[in-house]
Design a protein around this motif. Structure first.
Motif, short mmCIF file in Angstrom:
data_model
loop_
_atom_site.label_atom_id
_atom_site.label_comp_id
_atom_site.label_asym_id
_atom_site.label_seq_id
_atom_site.Cartn_x
_atom_site.Cartn_y
_atom_site.Cartn_z
N LEU A 89 25.54 64.32 -17.73
CA LEU A 89 24.64 64.18 -18.88
C LEU A 89 23.98 65.52 -19.24
O LEU A 89 23.97 65.94 -20.40
CB LEU A 89 23.54 63.17 -18.58
CG LEU A 89 23.91 61.71 -18.51
CD1 LEU A 89 22.72 60.90 -18.02
CD2 LEU A 89 24.40 61.22 -19.85
N LEU A 90 23.39 66.16 -18.23
CA LEU A 90 22.67 67.41 -18.48
C LEU A 90 23.61 68.54 -18.88
O LEU A 90 23.24 69.41 -19.66
CB LEU A 90 21.84 67.79 -17.26
CG LEU A 90 20.72 66.81 -16.90
CD1 LEU A 90 19.99 67.27 -15.65
CD2 LEU A 90 19.76 66.62 -18.06
N GLN A 92 26.28 68.16 -20.73
CA GLN A 92 26.58 67.94 -22.15
C GLN A 92 25.44 68.43 -23.05
O GLN A 92 25.65 68.74 -24.21
CB GLN A 92 26.85 66.46 -22.40
CG GLN A 92 28.13 65.98 -21.77
CD GLN A 92 28.31 64.48 -21.87
OE1 GLN A 92 27.45 63.74 -22.31
NE2 GLN A 92 29.48 64.02 -21.43
N GLU A 93 24.24 68.48 -22.49
CA GLU A 93 23.06 68.91 -23.25
C GLU A 93 22.74 70.39 -23.02
O GLU A 93 21.75 70.90 -23.54
CB GLU A 93 21.84 68.07 -22.85
CG GLU A 93 22.00 66.60 -23.12
CD GLU A 93 21.97 66.25 -24.60
OE1 GLU A 93 21.41 67.04 -25.39
OE2 GLU A 93 22.51 65.19 -24.97
N ARG A 98 28.73 72.40 -16.66
CA ARG A 98 29.60 71.31 -17.11
C ARG A 98 30.49 70.86 -15.95
O ARG A 98 31.12 71.68 -15.29
CB ARG A 98 30.46 71.77 -18.28
CG ARG A 98 29.68 71.83 -19.56
CD ARG A 98 30.60 72.01 -20.77
NE ARG A 98 29.84 71.94 -21.99
CZ ARG A 98 29.15 72.94 -22.53
NH1 ARG A 98 29.12 74.10 -21.92
NH2 ARG A 98 28.48 72.78 -23.65
N ARG A 166 12.58 70.99 -25.98
CA ARG A 166 13.97 70.54 -25.96
C ARG A 166 14.28 69.83 -24.64
O ARG A 166 14.87 68.75 -24.61
CB ARG A 166 14.91 71.74 -26.16
CG ARG A 166 16.38 71.39 -26.21
CD ARG A 166 17.24 72.64 -26.44
NE ARG A 166 17.50 73.36 -25.20
CZ ARG A 166 18.51 73.08 -24.38
NH1 ARG A 166 19.34 72.10 -24.65
NH2 ARG A 166 18.68 73.79 -23.29
N ILE A 170 15.27 65.83 -23.98
CA ILE A 170 16.48 65.39 -23.28
C ILE A 170 16.11 64.46 -22.13
O ILE A 170 16.74 63.42 -21.92
CB ILE A 170 17.28 66.62 -22.78
CG1 ILE A 170 17.86 67.38 -23.99
CG2 ILE A 170 18.39 66.21 -21.81
CD1 ILE A 170 18.40 68.75 -23.65
N LYS A 173 15.21 61.13 -23.56
CA LYS A 173 16.41 60.46 -24.09
C LYS A 173 17.15 59.68 -23.00
O LYS A 173 17.60 58.57 -23.21
CB LYS A 173 17.33 61.51 -24.71
CG LYS A 173 18.65 61.02 -25.20
CD LYS A 173 19.43 62.20 -25.78
CE LYS A 173 20.84 61.85 -26.16
NZ LYS A 173 21.57 63.03 -26.66
#
Length: 190
Positions: A89-90, A92-93, A98, A166, A170, A173
């Motif tokens: 998840l992190l 992708q943000e 990755r 930001r 996240i 979210k």
């Protein structure tokens, strides 16, 4: 950091402490390296970090995090699976490396005792690039990150505040609370 200066390892429950000797450290590094060689025999690995629950090696532009048994000898597979989900998840943000793949142990190959821990992030499992491995240890394969230790210091107050907002957005979210972390600046993503 000289790994021989690491003297205390804590279990996940923090209820036990193991005195770690240089021999123990070398044995844990050797176990991780052996697992990587079994999985990726053609690769050349360089150690870059060792903790109480994992060893991290580098090959090419990838990092390989090998999860190790706790000091008491058990595995916490739910924790490793949750870590893979959160890092996916992190990543992708843009807040974590990755994930390329998560090599999850085949339950039939595990001989070590397992901790009876509940999974917390199963709703994100479909996002994790996962493979079943014949290896007893879980392995996260992820991009290497080019950290700039001065990156945050060079940002203006406005830029730092925007980055903090930001990160908070996240976290909200995905309903995450950050605990064991440190802020770093990846100069390739900024």
């Amino acid at each position: 950091m000289d790994l021989s200066t690491l003297w205390v390892c804590y279990s996940d429950t923090m209820s036990e402490v193991e005195q770690v000797t240089p021999q123990t450290i070398e044995a844990r590094k050797a176990l991780a390296f052996q697992r990587l060689q079994q999985l990726f025999p053609a690769k050349v690995f360089r150690p870059i970090g060792l903790g109480s629950r994992a060893a991290v090696y580098q090959s090419d532009r990838l990092a390989y995090k090998v999860h190790l048994p706790s000091p008491s000898g058990d595995l916490n597979l739910p924790y490793y699976s949750d870590e893979a989900a959160i890092l996916t998840l992190l990543g992708q943000e843009g807040l974590a490396p990755r994930i390329k793949t998560y090599l999850e142990p085949d339950p039939s190959t595990i001989t070590l005792p397992l901790q009876p821990t509940q999974r917390l992030f199963t709703e994100f499992d479909h996002l994790v690039p996962k493979e079943i491995s014949s290896n007893e240890q879980a392995v996260l394969v992820m991009d290497m990150v080019n950290f700039d230790p001065d990156g945050l210091r060079k940002m203006s107050s406005t830029q730092k505040f925007a980055e903090l907002q930001r990160i908070k957005a996240i976290a909200a979210k995905f309903k995450l609370e950050f605990g064991d972390n440190e802020f770093v600046y990846d100069k390739e993503r900024h």
